[in-house]
Design a protein around this motif. Structure first.
Motif, PDB file in Angstrom:
ATOM      1  N   GLN A 135       1.375   9.789  13.867  1.00  0.00           N
ATOM      2  CA  GLN A 135       1.585   8.534  14.599  1.00  0.00           C
ATOM      3  C   GLN A 135       0.940   7.356  13.879  1.00  0.00           C
ATOM      4  OE1 GLN A 135       0.070   8.791  18.636  1.00  0.00           O
ATOM      5  NE2 GLN A 135      -0.270   6.582  18.674  1.00  0.00           N
ATOM      6  N   ARG A 136      -0.313   7.531  13.459  1.00  0.00           N
ATOM      7  CA  ARG A 136      -1.035   6.430  12.799  1.00  0.00           C
ATOM      8  C   ARG A 136      -0.427   6.077  11.455  1.00  0.00           C
ATOM      9  NH1 ARG A 136      -3.675   4.060  16.880  1.00  0.00           N
ATOM     10  NH2 ARG A 136      -5.381   5.308  17.689  1.00  0.00           N
ATOM     11  N   GLU A 137      -0.012   7.118  10.726  1.00  0.00           N
ATOM     12  CA  GLU A 137       0.588   6.846   9.416  1.00  0.00           C
ATOM     13  C   GLU A 137       1.894   6.079   9.576  1.00  0.00           C
ATOM     14  OE1 GLU A 137      -1.170  10.162   6.391  1.00  0.00           O
ATOM     15  OE2 GLU A 137       0.716  10.639   7.386  1.00  0.00           O
ATOM     16  N   ALA A 138       2.671   6.454  10.577  1.00  0.00           N
ATOM     17  CA  ALA A 138       3.940   5.755  10.819  1.00  0.00           C
ATOM     18  C   ALA A 138       3.679   4.291  11.175  1.00  0.00           C
ATOM     19  CB  ALA A 138       4.709   6.457  11.930  1.00  0.00           C
ATOM     20  N   GLU A 139       2.676   4.069  12.001  1.00  0.00           N
ATOM     21  CA  GLU A 139       2.348   2.699  12.400  1.00  0.00           C
ATOM     22  C   GLU A 139       1.924   1.869  11.197  1.00  0.00           C
ATOM     23  OE1 GLU A 139       0.743   3.747  16.929  1.00  0.00           O
ATOM     24  OE2 GLU A 139      -0.674   3.416  15.299  1.00  0.00           O
ATOM     25  N   ALA A 140       1.137   2.483  10.336  1.00  0.00           N
ATOM     26  CA  ALA A 140       0.639   1.758   9.169  1.00  0.00           C
ATOM     27  C   ALA A 140       1.763   1.440   8.184  1.00  0.00           C
ATOM     28  CB  ALA A 140      -0.445   2.580   8.494  1.00  0.00           C
ATOM     29  N   ARG A 141       2.631   2.408   7.980  1.00  0.00           N
ATOM     30  CA  ARG A 141       3.768   2.160   7.069  1.00  0.00           C
ATOM     31  C   ARG A 141       4.640   1.046   7.619  1.00  0.00           C
ATOM     32  NH1 ARG A 141       3.998   6.197   3.281  1.00  0.00           N
ATOM     33  NH2 ARG A 141       3.012   8.163   3.876  1.00  0.00           N
ATOM     34  N   LYS A 142       4.845   1.072   8.907  1.00  0.00           N
ATOM     35  CA  LYS A 142       5.672   0.045   9.546  1.00  0.00           C
ATOM     36  C   LYS A 142       5.052  -1.335   9.356  1.00  0.00           C
ATOM     37  CE  LYS A 142       7.905  -0.896  13.985  1.00  0.00           C
ATOM     38  NZ  LYS A 142       7.890  -0.601  15.415  1.00  0.00           N
ATOM     39  N   ALA A 143       3.733  -1.389   9.374  1.00  0.00           N
ATOM     40  CA  ALA A 143       3.026  -2.666   9.194  1.00  0.00           C
ATOM     41  C   ALA A 143       2.842  -3.005   7.714  1.00  0.00           C
ATOM     42  CB  ALA A 143       1.667  -2.590   9.882  1.00  0.00           C
ATOM     43  N   ASN A 144       3.410  -2.173   6.838  1.00  0.00           N
ATOM     44  CA  ASN A 144       3.280  -2.382   5.391  1.00  0.00           C
ATOM     45  C   ASN A 144       1.806  -2.467   4.977  1.00  0.00           C
ATOM     46  OD1 ASN A 144       4.368  -2.621   2.836  1.00  0.00           O
ATOM     47  ND2 ASN A 144       4.318  -4.874   2.903  1.00  0.00           N
ATOM     48  N   ALA A 145       0.986  -1.624   5.557  1.00  0.00           N
ATOM     49  CA  ALA A 145      -0.455  -1.654   5.288  1.00  0.00           C
ATOM     50  C   ALA A 145      -0.985  -0.252   5.022  1.00  0.00           C
ATOM     51  CB  ALA A 145      -1.191  -2.273   6.472  1.00  0.00           C
ATOM     52  N   TYR A 146      -0.144   0.570   4.417  1.00  0.00           N
ATOM     53  CA  TYR A 146      -0.545   1.954   4.156  1.00  0.00           C
ATOM     54  C   TYR A 146      -1.030   2.089   2.720  1.00  0.00           C
ATOM     55  CZ  TYR A 146      -0.188   7.054   4.109  1.00  0.00           C
ATOM     56  OH  TYR A 146      -0.469   8.389   4.028  1.00  0.00           O
ATOM     57  N   GLY A 147      -2.230   2.586   2.554  1.00  0.00           N
ATOM     58  CA  GLY A 147      -2.731   2.847   1.200  1.00  0.00           C
ATOM     59  C   GLY A 147      -3.756   1.831   0.729  1.00  0.00           C
ATOM     60  N   CYS A 148      -4.484   2.247  -0.298  1.00  0.00           N
ATOM     61  CA  CYS A 148      -5.520   1.373  -0.840  1.00  0.00           C
ATOM     62  C   CYS A 148      -4.921   0.413  -1.862  1.00  0.00           C
ATOM     63  CB  CYS A 148      -6.600   2.215  -1.504  1.00  0.00           C
ATOM     64  SG  CYS A 148      -5.979   3.225  -2.869  1.00  0.00           S
ATOM     65  N   GLU A 149      -5.593  -0.705  -2.060  1.00  0.00           N
ATOM     66  CA  GLU A 149      -5.206  -1.659  -3.101  1.00  0.00           C
ATOM     67  C   GLU A 149      -6.399  -2.017  -3.963  1.00  0.00           C
ATOM     68  OE1 GLU A 149      -3.424  -5.087  -1.306  1.00  0.00           O
ATOM     69  OE2 GLU A 149      -1.373  -4.279  -1.465  1.00  0.00           O
ATOM     70  N   GLN A 150      -7.487  -2.388  -3.276  1.00  0.00           N
ATOM     71  CA  GLN A 150      -8.625  -2.982  -3.986  1.00  0.00           C
ATOM     72  C   GLN A 150      -9.733  -1.980  -4.318  1.00  0.00           C
ATOM     73  OE1 GLN A 150     -10.030  -6.437  -1.890  1.00  0.00           O
ATOM     74  NE2 GLN A 150     -11.737  -6.796  -3.294  1.00  0.00           N
ATOM     75  N   TYR A 151      -9.904  -0.963  -3.474  1.00  0.00           N
ATOM     76  CA  TYR A 151     -11.094  -0.107  -3.595  1.00  0.00           C
ATOM     77  C   TYR A 151     -10.737   1.351  -3.873  1.00  0.00           C
ATOM     78  CZ  TYR A 151     -13.260  -4.127  -1.264  1.00  0.00           C
ATOM     79  OH  TYR A 151     -13.695  -5.380  -0.929  1.00  0.00           O
ATOM     80  N   CYS A 152      -9.586   1.597  -4.472  1.00  0.00           N
ATOM     81  CA  CYS A 152      -9.082   2.977  -4.615  1.00  0.00           C
ATOM     82  C   CYS A 152     -10.083   3.912  -5.294  1.00  0.00           C
ATOM     83  CB  CYS A 152      -7.778   2.974  -5.394  1.00  0.00           C
ATOM     84  SG  CYS A 152      -6.477   1.993  -4.624  1.00  0.00           S
TER      85      CYS A 152
END
Ligand SMILES: [Zn+2]
Length: 270
Positions: free
Chosen positions: A54-71
């Motif tokens: 559920q949380r992963e789906a919500e995050a993907r939908k918000a285009n906010a899934y995954g690291c960018e700055q602190y990987c």
């Protein structure tokens, strides 16, 4: 913070950094003697898996899934902390350890009882957290998992509520959603779990090679910030968290001084 401690307003999730935990020869005795509660394990795994999807789906939908700055930083911290925790706690390796990074505004850090730990880069940026402070936050969440706080909470709710023997974990969550009286009875225990996760997290971070004086800076930031009083206080107030953690700084400093022997190298292939 487990699911129960997150009932009030959790945002979404995101991005996966797999953590390969090396199982290697051990060269030092564990510092802790913690025996996690094995009850409800299978059921909690099911509810964890559902919430994860559920949380992963919500995050993907918000285009906010995954690291960018602190990987790289987050992957390194998580790998080190989990290596210590799985070595120090019996059964600690028996979780699906994974760090899930989001960029969700307002989301902080939390964990599922099966070993999925969530953190938002927005939370790191907003609070200007350095590596040691991030290590403390992640170690706090890892502590909730290995100490089986969620299982303990479900266990206690089942004893307090006249469900009958067939009550499921979902029944427990549903009850907590509307039973304010029950939540009030649980609040002191849940506060104690937070304090336990703080001090265990401080020790794990120290053993993973993070200076506890700097790591506890996260609690100093919290204590110096604006205080929010929830209707039901399932978390202790921030100044109390800092005061309690400070009592454990002397031992954390000693563990930090010995972390080469007791911490990283104990479970390391390096
Ligand atoms: Zn917590």
């Amino acid at each position: 913070m487990g699911q129960l401690r997150r009932l009030a307003g959790m945002a979404m999730v995101v991005g996966v950094l797999a953590c390969a935990v090396a199982s290697t020869a051990l060269r030092a005795a564990p510092v802790f003697d913690l025996q996690p509660n094995p009850h409800w394990k299978a059921e909690l795994r099911v509810t964890s898996a559902e919430l994860l999807v559920q949380r992963e789906a919500e995050a993907r939908k918000a285009n906010a899934y995954g690291c960018e700055q602190y990987c790289a930083l987050l992957a390194d911290i998580f790998e080190r902390v989990v290596r210590v925790a799985t070595y120090q706690v019996p059964g600690g390796a028996d979780h699906d350890w994974q760090l899930i990074v989001t960029r969700m505004p307002g989301e902080e850090a939390w964990s599922l009882p099966d070993g999925h730990v969530f953190i938002s880069e927005d939370f790191i940026r907003r609070n200007k957290l350095d590596a040691e402070q991030i290590a403390f936050v992640i170690a706090h969440e890892v502590s909730h998992v290995v100490l089986a706080h969620e299982a303990d909470t479900v266990d206690i709710v089942r004893r307090l509520v006249p469900f009958g023997v067939s009550a499921s974990v979902s029944d427990v969550y549903a009850t907590l959603d509307f039973d304010m009286g029950l939540l009030l009875r649980l609040a002191p225990m849940m506060s104690d779990m937070e304090l336990e996760a703080d001090r265990t997290g401080l020790m794990f971070a120290a053993l993973a090679g993070y200076d506890p004086d700097r790591a506890s800076g996260f609690l100093r930031k919290l204590a110096a910030g604006e205080q929010h009083q929830a209707v039901v206080a399932t978390h202790p107030e921030d100044p109390r968290r800092l005061a309690e953690a400070q009592q454990f700084l002397p031992i954390a400093r000693r563990l930090y001084a010995l972390h080469d022997t007791l911490g990283l190298r104990a479970g390391s292939t390096r």
